[in-house]
Design a protein around this motif. Structure first.
Motif, short mmCIF file in Angstrom:
data_model
loop_
_atom_site.label_atom_id
_atom_site.label_comp_id
_atom_site.label_asym_id
_atom_site.label_seq_id
_atom_site.Cartn_x
_atom_site.Cartn_y
_atom_site.Cartn_z
N TYR A 104 40.16 27.77 47.26
CA TYR A 104 40.49 28.21 45.90
C TYR A 104 41.46 27.22 45.24
CZ TYR A 104 38.50 32.75 47.12
OH TYR A 104 37.66 33.77 47.50
N ARG A 149 44.97 33.88 38.96
CA ARG A 149 43.61 33.45 38.61
C ARG A 149 43.29 32.16 39.36
NH1 ARG A 149 40.42 34.36 33.19
NH2 ARG A 149 40.41 36.34 34.33
N ARG A 202 39.97 29.42 40.88
CA ARG A 202 38.59 28.94 40.75
C ARG A 202 38.01 28.76 42.14
NH1 ARG A 202 35.60 26.82 36.81
NH2 ARG A 202 37.40 26.57 35.42
N GLN A 205 33.11 29.25 39.72
CA GLN A 205 33.46 30.57 39.21
C GLN A 205 34.96 30.80 39.25
OE1 GLN A 205 31.15 33.26 41.64
NE2 GLN A 205 29.48 33.31 40.15
N GLU A 206 35.44 31.62 38.31
CA GLU A 206 36.83 32.04 38.29
C GLU A 206 36.92 33.51 38.69
OE1 GLU A 206 38.82 31.26 34.65
OE2 GLU A 206 38.42 29.10 34.68
N ARG A 207 38.01 33.87 39.37
CA ARG A 207 38.23 35.27 39.73
C ARG A 207 39.73 35.54 39.77
NH1 ARG A 207 37.21 36.18 46.18
NH2 ARG A 207 37.87 38.26 45.51
N ASP A 208 40.07 36.82 39.67
CA ASP A 208 41.48 37.23 39.72
C ASP A 208 41.79 37.85 41.08
OD1 ASP A 208 42.14 36.45 37.13
OD2 ASP A 208 41.47 38.35 36.27
N GLU A 232 42.30 41.95 46.53
CA GLU A 232 41.43 41.84 45.37
C GLU A 232 42.05 42.57 44.18
OE1 GLU A 232 37.67 43.79 45.68
OE2 GLU A 232 38.50 45.54 46.72
#
Length: 325
Positions: free
Chosen positions: A16, A36, A38, A42-45, A99
């Motif tokens: 990440y 946040r 990458r 894709q990006e995710r929190d 998550e």
């Protein structure tokens, strides 16, 4: 090294790249940061949960233990955020990643706003089903919780926390004395969440999405969680619905039984509700003490100290009701 630099170094081997970092509002006992990242294209929190200065109580769990509790809860099909990677230390404080769940946690909104009216209809059954699953988590899977603590053990811990505040609070001391004299036997031992209430649930239109904040978990009497659910502070003004501002005590106990839980009498529930009010009164003082001692300078912690008076009044009211019954 800054927080962001430490996190960049930690996340890189996991594939990440850190994009942004923002501290989330709330969280009087632990910090929560929205991270946040990458992952390829894709990006995710993610959420980083980290120690603040001082401790919520003398019985609070470490972040590593909370990580293990969430792992056990997920295995038991309790709706919880999934923990990620492994526990870490950031800027000298214990932490872990989990998550990010979308939804609402603010109690006064959940019990009052029309936007959550449908969820309120679903939450009594859903929260009790999740609570039964928590109480069914095998104690051997969380052996670090130790031997189950009965009421007398919990009262002793509260007395130590109150003494550490170095203030006189006769109403809370009276409550502790009543609790000692009227303590029920420990009939069954289970994982107790310790802070199971509206305000620690992530909620969406479909109802319960996740049970949060496990730092007060311990092995003990499962009825403690039911009494805590009914503490007046967690009704957020909906005193007509004394179980979390979403249902009655009777319907809550019925939902708990329907989900597979054991039968609990209103008399036993009353004991643990009084316990919960005393516990939160002392907890509010402990939070304020963290600010006053300089362990974690926070207006929010300082303001929490005034809530002790509300819990003292509620404790006296419940005692008068109980003794006059």
């Amino acid at each position: 090294m800054s927080l962001s630099e430490e996190l960049e170094r930690y996340l890189e081997p996991h594939g990440y790249r850190l994009i942004a970092l923002r501290r989330l509002a709330g969280g009087a006992s632990q910090e929560a940061w929205l991270v946040r990242v990458r992952d390829g294209s894709q990006e995710r929190d993610l959420v980083l949960r980290r120690d603040m200065g001082g401790a919520l109580s003398s019985s609070a769990r470490t972040r590593g233990e909370e990580y293990a509790l969430l792992t056990a809860a997920h295995t038991a099909n309790v709706p919880v955020p999934r923990v990620l990677f492994e526990p870490l230390t950031v800027e000298g404080r214990e932490a872990f990643f989990m998550e990010h769940l979308e939804g609402e946690t603010i109690g006064r909104r959940l019990v009052r706003d029309q936007a959550h009216a449908q969820a309120r209809l679903l939450l009594p059954a859903q929260t009790m089903q999740a609570l039964v699953r928590i109480h069914d988590i095998p104690l051997r899977s969380v052996a670090f919780l130790g031997t189950a603590r009965g009421p007398q053990d919990l009262i002793a811990a509260l007395e130590r926390d109150l003494d550490a505040c170095n203030e006189g609070h006769p109403a809370l001391e009276l409550g502790l004395r009543w609790l000692r004299l009227n303590a029920p036997p420990l009939e069954r031992a289970a994982v107790v969440h310790g802070d199971y209430r509206v305000g620690n649930f992530m909620v969406g239109p479909e109802g319960l999405r996740g049970v949060l904040d496990w730092e007060l978990a311990h092995a003990g009497d499962p009825d403690e969680d039911l009494g805590w659910f009914c503490v007046r502070a967690w009704r957020f003004g909906r005193d007509d619905l004394p179980a979390g501002g979403i249902t009655t005590r009777e319907r809550m106990l019925e939902a708990y039984r329907n989900a597979g839980g054991h039968a609990v009498t209103l008399e036993r529930l009353r004991y643990w509700e009084i316990f919960g009010n005393v516990k939160w009164g002392i907890g509010a003082l402990t939070q304020a003490s963290r600010h006053l001692r300089g362990e974690e300078l926070s207006i929010e912690l300082a303001v929490l100290g005034r809530l002790a008076a509300e819990m003292e009044l509620e404790t006296l009211r419940l005692l008068a009701e109980t003794e006059g019954a």
